[in-house]
Each structure stands twice: as C-alpha cells, then as structure tokens.
Design a protein around this motif. Structure first.
Motif, PDB file in Angstrom:
ATOM      1  N   ASP A 323       0.445  10.578 -72.128  1.00  0.00           N
ATOM      2  CA  ASP A 323       1.777  10.109 -72.522  1.00  0.00           C
ATOM      3  C   ASP A 323       2.023  10.379 -74.004  1.00  0.00           C
ATOM      4  O   ASP A 323       3.107  10.841 -74.400  1.00  0.00           O
ATOM      5  N   ASP A 324       1.024  10.116 -74.848  1.00  0.00           N
ATOM      6  CA  ASP A 324       1.153  10.354 -76.290  1.00  0.00           C
ATOM      7  C   ASP A 324       1.347  11.834 -76.600  1.00  0.00           C
ATOM      8  O   ASP A 324       2.156  12.199 -77.476  1.00  0.00           O
ATOM      9  N   THR A 327       4.889  12.724 -75.781  1.00  0.00           N
ATOM     10  CA  THR A 327       5.808  12.130 -76.759  1.00  0.00           C
ATOM     11  C   THR A 327       5.784  12.912 -78.075  1.00  0.00           C
ATOM     12  O   THR A 327       6.837  13.228 -78.653  1.00  0.00           O
TER      13      THR A 327
END
Length: 397
Positions: A323-324, A327
């Motif tokens: 997810d990071d 992002t």
C-alpha cells in the motif's frame, strides 16, 4: 513492447490452440517446454536454477548476507484447458523482471531472492496448488489412492516428499497476479493490494430418486433425481445472492444416471462450490442448502465434503508495505480480497507471511482465451513488485 511484456507473450503463448486459447496443463509436454524456456532466462540472469522432483521451476539469486532469510516471489506456469496467457505466467515472468532489473542496476540484495514457477496450481485429480503444497510440505502423498493418481503423471509419493523445502528460511512470499475478476477494471483502479484469499469449500451432492420408464410413468408418480437437483441448485443460487454480496456459489459439474433419453433419472450428482472470506458465512450457506434439500419432495440428498481450503489472510505488514509503495508512486489502488485460490495459500498455511499484488483483467475475464491485461498494467504491477522487494530488503517488515 517492454521486456516483460515480450517475455510474457513468448512464455505464455506456449500451448496455443487453434481457437487462440492456451492449454498448458501441469506435467504436459507444453508445460515442460515453457519451463525449459524460462529456465534458460533464469540462467542468463546468473541464477542458480533447478527443476525440482515434482516439476516446479526454482531459481535463486544469492544475497550478500548469508544469515538473511529469502525473499520469495513467483506463481504458476500451468493453465486450465483452453485458458489464457496471463493467469499464473504473469507472476513468474514478473518475478524474472525483478531479477533482470536488479542485474540492470547492478544491485545485490542483502537477502537471497528465490523465484518459483509452480506446477499444477490449477485443479486436477491431484488437487489444486499441487506444486506449492509439495514445496511447503502441506501435501500428504500417503493418503489411500494418491500414489495411483501421482503415477498417471510419472510422479510418486517419494518425489512429492523430496520436493519439500525448509520454508523456515523464507522471510515472506510475494505473488503478482491478474485479478481474474472485474472489480479493478470496472472501477478504473490500477492495482489491487490483496487482503486475503477466500475459503473454497466443495461438496459432492447426490440426489437419489427412482429410474422408470419415461413414457409410462405419469408426472404425479415420478421421483426424478435431476428435477430434485435442479430445484436445489436454483434455491441455493437465490440464497447465495441474499446471504452476502461477496459470497459466490457455482455448480460446474453434474452427472445424471442412467443418462438415457427415455429413462427418468434415478440419480444426479453435482459439485457445489462456495467461496467467501468468512467461514461463518459458508457454514450458514451450507446449513441453508441442507434445509432446502429436506423440503424437496420425491428426492433424497446426500452431502459429502470433498475439499475445504479455508480463507487465508495476507500479512498485515506486507499489505501496508505494498500500500505504501502504491501511495508513494501515486498509483491508484484498493485493498481487496482474492476470490480465486493461489499458491500463496500453501505458503501461508505453513507459516510463511504472504502478500499479493493484482492488476486488472479486462472485463473480468479469466480461464479462457479472451483473458487480457493491458501492457501498461503489466509493467506497472511489476514495478510495484520490484519496489516492494527493495523495501523489504532494505528495511524488512
């Protein structure tokens, strides 16, 4: 065309049929042709490469720290009958792209990098995820009758046992895959960060009626097993829609006996498959199906559980890491469950932390020749995989 897209098309097209679909079944000649092709690419990248005793492809890039555990990536190389290019093969070629980029950039990871191309992930008489279950030791080849099934593929319980690895030396397992559903394509989102793999529960359902002459037995006196089975299927399908919006139910196989045009069916046997992340939902659904069966006249039902692969969560640390990455790179993404089974399931059930990265399947199509993922999504997902591997190597979880 990018290097990865070119490699995917070269490997994925092995086994092409006249109708443009792909058939590359586990243990088949076409399967091993694809294996040898990819083995050559691994060797060109300087990997230590082997074909294990059950036909899995395995490659290793050694890391700089002899004490570090392996970062493991991969997927499967077999297809269903008349399948597509992308299912499974994307994950294997995407893993090779990670190794190729490391070579391009002159990087040596601290951790060893292991790549697996698994055999016979798709359903077969050996059970799905066969190759990865052998590697993790999840498979028991000594169960009655299994040796005979293995022999049909030139395999044996001894080979299945010899394929087991010491997975305590695995830091984690990452699998890159097409979604095989339509959520990403429908919403226009580029990447799915997988939260877990749903339960897959199968029952063999037998409806028992009474065979009789089709012309002389009046409707009021019939005990038609196929009609009873049809009523149960319709009731179950309607209940699945009501019970939960992510519960899925499929009857993909049915057999009728005696199977003659002028004889009322005395027996019908069907496979009932249900999938959901929550065991409580599939348990409730099964109880509802049994209750429906008791209400159907002129027919008796028998249920036998033939398979139960319960849901497997992805590791929260890996979910956050992927997810990071998305992002930081400004990639549209969503955290979502996988409705299909994967080799990651075998790893997770034996204690290896797992993470999965999905890219869209156009129109949600998979397991057929029209399966397609856009080239830009193929490269994008591979970049997410690569950046995730780098972060794991530098910072761990």
């Amino acid at each position: 065309m990018s290097r990865l897209n070119e490699l995917l098309q070269q490997a994925g097209n092995i086994g092409r049929n006249e109708d443009d679909s792909i058939t590359r079944l586990g243990f088949s000649e076409k399967y091993f042709q694809a294996l040898e092709f990819l083995k050559g690419r691994m060797q060109e990248l300087g990997m230590q490469v082997e074909t294990d005793p059950v036909g899995n492809l395995h490659g290793v890039l050694q890391g700089s720290d002899p004490e570090a555990k392996s970062i493991v990536i991969g997927s499967h190389m077999d297809t269903v009958m008349q399948g597509g290019v992308y299912d499974g093969m994307l994950g294997v070629t995407g893993a090779l792209e990670v190794a190729a980029r490391l070579k391009d950039e002159g990087r040596t990871l601290r951790h060893p990098l292991e790549i697996w191309g698994f055999n016979m992930e798709e359903s077969s008489i050996l059970g799905g995820t066969f190759g990865s279950r052998c590697v993790t030791g999840m498979l028991d080849p000594d169960i009655p009758g299994y040796a005979e099934k293995l022999a049909k593929f030139g395999c044996s319980p001894e080979k299945a046992k010899a394929a087991k690895r010491d997975i305590s030396k695995y830091e984690c397992y990452l699998e890159y895959h097409i979604e095989q559903g339509d959520k990403l394509d429908h919403t226009g989102i580029d990447v799915g960060v997988v939260s877990g793999i749903v339960s897959i529960i199968d029952y063999k359902v037998t409806a028992k009626g009474m065979s009789n002459h089709a012309g002389t037995t009046m409707m009021a006196n019939r005990k038609d097993a196929l009609v009873g089975m049809a009523k149960l299927i319709v009731a179950a399908e309607e209940r699945a829609r009501e019970l939960n919006d992510t519960l899925v139910f499929t009857v993909g196989k049915i057999a009728v006996s005696p199977g003659q045009e002028n004889v009322i069916p005395g027996q019908a046997v069907a496979n009932f498959e249900m999938r959901h992340m929550d065991k409580a939902v599939t348990d409730q659904f099964y109880a509802d199906i049994q209750a429906f069966a008791k209400e159907i006249p002129n027919c008796e039902f028998e249920f036998v559980n033939t398979s139960a692969k319960y849901s497997t969560p992805c590791d929260p640390r890996l979910i956050k890491l992927i997810d990071d990455v998305c992002t930081e790179k400004g990639i549209s993404h969503i955290i979502m469950p996988s409705g299909a089974g994967h080799d990651a399931n075998s790893m997770a059930h034996e204690g290896v932390p797992i993470g999965m990265i999905f890219v869209p399947s156009v129109k949600g199509i998979s397991h057929q020749g029209d399966e397609y993922t856009k080239p830009e999504h193929i490269d994008l997902g591979a970049d997410v995989l690569y950046q995730t591997v780098l972060k794991l190597d530098e910072n761990g979880f």
